[in-house]
Design a protein around this motif. Sequence first.
Motif, PDB file in Angstrom:
ATOM      1  N   SER A  10      12.001 -14.047 -40.711  1.00  0.00           N
ATOM      2  CA  SER A  10      11.749 -15.323 -40.031  1.00  0.00           C
ATOM      3  C   SER A  10      10.880 -16.244 -40.882  1.00  0.00           C
ATOM      4  O   SER A  10      11.023 -17.467 -40.837  1.00  0.00           O
ATOM      5  CB  SER A  10      11.091 -15.074 -38.664  1.00  0.00           C
ATOM      6  OG  SER A  10       9.737 -14.691 -38.793  1.00  0.00           O
ATOM      7  N   ILE A  11       9.994 -15.672 -41.689  1.00  0.00           N
ATOM      8  CA  ILE A  11       9.171 -16.466 -42.599  1.00  0.00           C
ATOM      9  C   ILE A  11      10.022 -17.002 -43.739  1.00  0.00           C
ATOM     10  O   ILE A  11       9.927 -18.169 -44.124  1.00  0.00           O
ATOM     11  CB  ILE A  11       8.007 -15.625 -43.146  1.00  0.00           C
ATOM     12  CG1 ILE A  11       7.004 -15.284 -42.027  1.00  0.00           C
ATOM     13  CG2 ILE A  11       7.284 -16.355 -44.292  1.00  0.00           C
ATOM     14  CD1 ILE A  11       5.997 -14.220 -42.402  1.00  0.00           C
ATOM     15  N   GLY A  12      10.894 -16.139 -44.283  1.00  0.00           N
ATOM     16  CA  GLY A  12      11.713 -16.530 -45.418  1.00  0.00           C
ATOM     17  C   GLY A  12      12.821 -17.491 -45.054  1.00  0.00           C
ATOM     18  O   GLY A  12      13.159 -18.382 -45.826  1.00  0.00           O
ATOM     19  N   ALA A 175       4.097 -18.237 -42.624  1.00  0.00           N
ATOM     20  CA  ALA A 175       3.505 -16.895 -42.600  1.00  0.00           C
ATOM     21  C   ALA A 175       2.286 -16.862 -41.682  1.00  0.00           C
ATOM     22  O   ALA A 175       2.105 -15.921 -40.898  1.00  0.00           O
ATOM     23  CB  ALA A 175       3.115 -16.472 -44.013  1.00  0.00           C
ATOM     24  N   GLY A 176       1.460 -17.877 -41.789  1.00  0.00           N
ATOM     25  CA  GLY A 176       0.269 -17.932 -40.948  1.00  0.00           C
ATOM     26  C   GLY A 176       0.615 -17.997 -39.472  1.00  0.00           C
ATOM     27  O   GLY A 176       0.022 -17.292 -38.644  1.00  0.00           O
ATOM     28  N   LEU A 177       1.578 -18.840 -39.126  1.00  0.00           N
ATOM     29  CA  LEU A 177       1.971 -18.955 -37.719  1.00  0.00           C
ATOM     30  C   LEU A 177       2.493 -17.632 -37.180  1.00  0.00           C
ATOM     31  O   LEU A 177       2.133 -17.215 -36.075  1.00  0.00           O
ATOM     32  CB  LEU A 177       3.037 -20.045 -37.566  1.00  0.00           C
ATOM     33  CG  LEU A 177       2.565 -21.492 -37.768  1.00  0.00           C
ATOM     34  CD1 LEU A 177       3.752 -22.443 -37.753  1.00  0.00           C
ATOM     35  CD2 LEU A 177       1.551 -21.896 -36.702  1.00  0.00           C
ATOM     36  N   VAL A 178       3.330 -16.959 -37.963  1.00  0.00           N
ATOM     37  CA  VAL A 178       3.879 -15.675 -37.518  1.00  0.00           C
ATOM     38  C   VAL A 178       2.772 -14.653 -37.317  1.00  0.00           C
ATOM     39  O   VAL A 178       2.738 -13.930 -36.312  1.00  0.00           O
ATOM     40  CB  VAL A 178       4.934 -15.164 -38.523  1.00  0.00           C
ATOM     41  CG1 VAL A 178       5.283 -13.708 -38.252  1.00  0.00           C
ATOM     42  CG2 VAL A 178       6.190 -16.020 -38.441  1.00  0.00           C
ATOM     43  N   GLY A 181       0.976 -15.036 -34.143  1.00  0.00           N
ATOM     44  CA  GLY A 181       1.733 -14.797 -32.921  1.00  0.00           C
ATOM     45  C   GLY A 181       2.651 -15.926 -32.497  1.00  0.00           C
ATOM     46  O   GLY A 181       3.205 -15.896 -31.399  1.00  0.00           O
ATOM     47  N   TYR A 182       2.840 -16.926 -33.368  1.00  0.00           N
ATOM     48  CA  TYR A 182       3.725 -18.043 -33.080  1.00  0.00           C
ATOM     49  C   TYR A 182       5.087 -17.829 -33.749  1.00  0.00           C
ATOM     50  O   TYR A 182       5.220 -17.017 -34.664  1.00  0.00           O
ATOM     51  CB  TYR A 182       3.133 -19.355 -33.607  1.00  0.00           C
ATOM     52  CG  TYR A 182       1.869 -19.810 -32.922  1.00  0.00           C
ATOM     53  CD1 TYR A 182       1.908 -20.700 -31.849  1.00  0.00           C
ATOM     54  CD2 TYR A 182       0.615 -19.375 -33.369  1.00  0.00           C
ATOM     55  CE1 TYR A 182       0.734 -21.131 -31.233  1.00  0.00           C
ATOM     56  CE2 TYR A 182      -0.551 -19.802 -32.758  1.00  0.00           C
ATOM     57  CZ  TYR A 182      -0.488 -20.676 -31.693  1.00  0.00           C
ATOM     58  OH  TYR A 182      -1.652 -21.103 -31.086  1.00  0.00           O
ATOM     59  N   GLN A 183       6.045 -18.604 -33.334  1.00  0.00           N
ATOM     60  CA  GLN A 183       7.292 -18.693 -34.074  1.00  0.00           C
ATOM     61  C   GLN A 183       7.019 -19.458 -35.373  1.00  0.00           C
ATOM     62  O   GLN A 183       6.126 -20.313 -35.408  1.00  0.00           O
ATOM     63  CB  GLN A 183       8.367 -19.406 -33.261  1.00  0.00           C
ATOM     64  CG  GLN A 183       8.861 -18.618 -32.055  1.00  0.00           C
ATOM     65  CD  GLN A 183       9.513 -17.308 -32.465  1.00  0.00           C
ATOM     66  OE1 GLN A 183      10.386 -17.273 -33.336  1.00  0.00           O
ATOM     67  NE2 GLN A 183       9.084 -16.220 -31.846  1.00  0.00           N
TER      68      GLN A 183
END
Length: 217
Positions: A10-12, A175-178, A181-183
């Motif tokens: 999801s980050i990539g 990456a930080g958002l994930v 705990g965020y999308q």
Amino acid sequence: MPLTVQSLISIGGPGASSVICGGIVADLAWLDKFGISQPHRLAHFLAQCGEESDHFHTLTEYASGSAYEGRADLGNTQAGDGARFRGRGLIEETGRYNARSFTVWIQGIIPNAPDFEAQPQLLATFPWALYSAVWYWTSHNLNVLADANNIIEITHKVNGGLNGLGERIAMFVRAGLVMLGYQPSALRQFQQAAGITVDGLTGTETLNAIFAKLKAI
């Protein structure tokens, strides 16, 4: 939030390889070992690896490497070294000198590790793709720059310039958002929760807020 193969994908983004993301997740202990797994450092590490590997899509530089031919600063002193030692691994290690230096370092930890000067193609396989990125990160003291949230200087150390800086910043945000705990696309939601201007844009205030939240985990 712990890293998983799916969270790395999801980050990539849609082009991310499950094999590459799986190779990272399978060896997170190596990031612990060298202090990279602290969330604020990890976000910077993933941002650089993600951009260098085309969003976790490849472990081998797309270019032929001919531009590196004869580059003495990279240790490319033999005919064919440019192509032979083109970028490989999560941070796209380039040049005979880096292959030799990584070999010395990793064999000090894993005595039976390959000789990457003799077999540079193995840098594009796991676990070496990850271990070489960890070597590069630690040998250039990038944890210190990550602690200062200095993505510009980290990019300069990794890239030799500022190519792809905008995407490195975007990947740091995702990456930080994930990890918070965020999308990965929920920047407006984060801004609202953090009490900063809700505009969906990645300015200095937003970057600093994400960094501060990661550091507080």
